[in-house]
Enzyme design. Structure first.
Site, short mmCIF file in Angstrom:
data_model
loop_
_atom_site.label_atom_id
_atom_site.label_comp_id
_atom_site.label_asym_id
_atom_site.label_seq_id
_atom_site.Cartn_x
_atom_site.Cartn_y
_atom_site.Cartn_z
N ASP A 12 73.97 12.37 44.96
CA ASP A 12 75.33 12.87 45.18
C ASP A 12 75.80 13.51 43.88
O ASP A 12 75.21 13.31 42.82
CB ASP A 12 76.26 11.71 45.57
CG ASP A 12 77.69 12.19 45.79
OD1 ASP A 12 77.88 13.17 46.53
OD2 ASP A 12 78.62 11.61 45.21
N SER A 13 76.91 14.23 43.98
CA SER A 13 77.48 14.85 42.77
C SER A 13 78.03 13.79 41.82
O SER A 13 78.31 14.09 40.68
CB SER A 13 78.59 15.80 43.18
OG SER A 13 79.55 15.11 43.96
N TYR A 44 81.16 19.12 42.73
CA TYR A 44 80.41 20.24 43.29
C TYR A 44 81.32 21.09 44.19
O TYR A 44 81.05 22.27 44.42
CB TYR A 44 79.26 19.72 44.18
CG TYR A 44 78.01 19.25 43.46
CD1 TYR A 44 77.96 19.07 42.08
CD2 TYR A 44 76.86 18.96 44.20
CE1 TYR A 44 76.80 18.62 41.47
CE2 TYR A 44 75.69 18.52 43.59
CZ TYR A 44 75.67 18.34 42.22
OH TYR A 44 74.52 17.91 41.63
N GLY A 45 82.34 20.45 44.71
CA GLY A 45 83.15 21.05 45.78
C GLY A 45 83.84 22.34 45.44
O GLY A 45 84.24 23.10 46.31
N CYS A 75 75.66 13.98 49.43
CA CYS A 75 76.81 14.84 49.13
C CYS A 75 77.00 15.86 50.26
O CYS A 75 76.07 16.61 50.60
CB CYS A 75 76.51 15.56 47.82
SG CYS A 75 77.80 16.71 47.33
N GLU A 154 88.23 8.77 42.38
CA GLU A 154 87.56 8.52 41.10
C GLU A 154 88.47 7.71 40.16
O GLU A 154 88.02 6.92 39.35
CB GLU A 154 87.17 9.84 40.43
CG GLU A 154 86.21 10.69 41.23
CD GLU A 154 84.75 10.52 40.85
OE1 GLU A 154 84.49 10.22 39.68
OE2 GLU A 154 83.89 10.70 41.73
N CYS A 186 83.39 14.20 53.34
CA CYS A 186 83.21 14.16 51.89
C CYS A 186 82.92 12.70 51.54
O CYS A 186 83.53 11.78 52.11
CB CYS A 186 84.49 14.63 51.19
SG CYS A 186 84.42 14.45 49.40
N HIS A 188 83.67 10.80 49.23
CA HIS A 188 84.73 9.94 48.67
C HIS A 188 85.72 9.45 49.72
O HIS A 188 86.42 8.47 49.50
CB HIS A 188 85.51 10.72 47.60
CG HIS A 188 84.74 10.97 46.35
ND1 HIS A 188 83.57 11.68 46.33
CD2 HIS A 188 84.99 10.60 45.07
CE1 HIS A 188 83.12 11.75 45.09
NE2 HIS A 188 83.97 11.10 44.30
N1 DGL Z 1 80.23 14.50 46.80
C1 DGL Z 1 81.06 15.59 47.17
C2 DGL Z 1 81.01 15.83 48.67
O1 DGL Z 1 80.69 14.95 49.44
C3 DGL Z 1 82.50 15.36 46.76
C4 DGL Z 1 82.76 15.45 45.31
C5 DGL Z 1 82.48 16.81 44.69
O2 DGL Z 1 83.25 17.76 44.88
O3 DGL Z 1 81.48 16.88 44.03
O4 DGL Z 1 81.29 16.91 49.10
#
Ligand code: DGL
Length: 267
Positions: A12-13, A44-45, A75, A154, A186, A188
């Protein structure tokens, strides 16, 4: 060559993918796992497809070099943007979170109106929409980016007034759209489930990809005869920045802190 005892690679990011890791551990406690959180590059988003693909390819080849038997792209953003490139790059099966989430939502909706919330990149990619339409082209899909949810999670702000107001503000257009199912697209967002449920009202079913994903992994390992049986599996954690912070924050998502988090960066 990977074998039954080889780990499942999960990336994941950052920390959010631990919601997927947790679901995998609960469903398949005997499996060994390697988790990679790209904390140096989160989020990453808000990045381009090219950049997210480059990061994802580095991580995938690292996990393959650790003899991962299967790769889970936890992710949503990387699953939306990088899946075809990842599948071309590594020889092991690669599973993303979009298709299990979309399938679960299509099975859930009664009025054929489904909402998706995720990062800007995930919503813009239209991948959830495409996958839902593959399941049932009559479903109307409503996508909405909610970028502020990631820093709230976060920061550990899961239940305070600011988080609650943010959810109400973001979600009001979806509340008026008549959807009966909402995909938490997502990593999170599952953490914010109670808050999102309150903002959407009790009639809307929330679907998160984590448990649907774990089911698909189990199926895939069964099909390929790669399921590990026996004692409890181990998890090894890697982060691309500040492993101590990762360790501390991971406790919020996993319930316990990982014993160790190793640093791994790519040049
Ligand atoms: N892990 C990213 C997702 O599920 C969320 C966090 C990010 O923007 O990196 O899209």
């Amino acid at each position: 060559m990977p074998g039954r005892n080889s780990p499942i690679g999960v990336f994941d990011s950052g920390l959010g993918g631990l919601t997927v890791l947790r679901a995998l551990r609960e469903l398949m406690p005997s499996e060994n796992l390697i988790y990679y959180g790209d904390t140096a590059h989160v989020p990453y988003g808000s990045k381009s497809a090219q950049t997210v693909t480059r990061y994802s390819l580095d991580i995938a080849s690292f996990l393959a070099s650790k003899h991962a038997k299967l790769l889970v792209v936890a992710c949503n953003t990387a699953s939306s943007l990088a899946l075809p490139a990842l599948r071309r790059a590594v020889k092991i099966p690669v599973l993303g979170v979009i298709s299990p989430g979309a399938q679960a939502a299509a099975g859930c909706t009664r009025n054929r109106r489904v909402g998706i919330i995720g990062t800007e990149a995930t919503i813009k990619s239209g991948k959830y929409r495409d996958e839902i339409k593959k399941n049932d082209p009559r479903i109307r899909v409503y996508g909405l980016p909610c970028p502020l949810f990631v820093p709230l999670v976060e920061e550990g702000w899961w239940e305070n007034e600011i988080a609650s107001l943010t959810a109400k503000n973001y979600l009001s257009p979806l509340r008026n759209s008549g959807i009966d199912t909402l995909i938490l697209g997502c990593t999170h967002y599952p953490v914010l489930k109670p808050l999102i449920q309150r903002a959407m009202g009790p009639k809307v079913r929330l679907v998160d990809s984590a448990s649907a994903m774990a089911e698909q992994v189990r199926e895939k390992l069964g099909e390929t005869g790669m399921q590990r049986t026996g004692g409890k599996g181990k998890t090894v954690f890697y982060a691309s920045d500040d492993p101590n912070r990762f360790r501390r924050m991971a406790k919020n998502l996993l319930g316990t802190s990982p014993a160790a988090v190793l640093l791994k960066k790519f040049d």
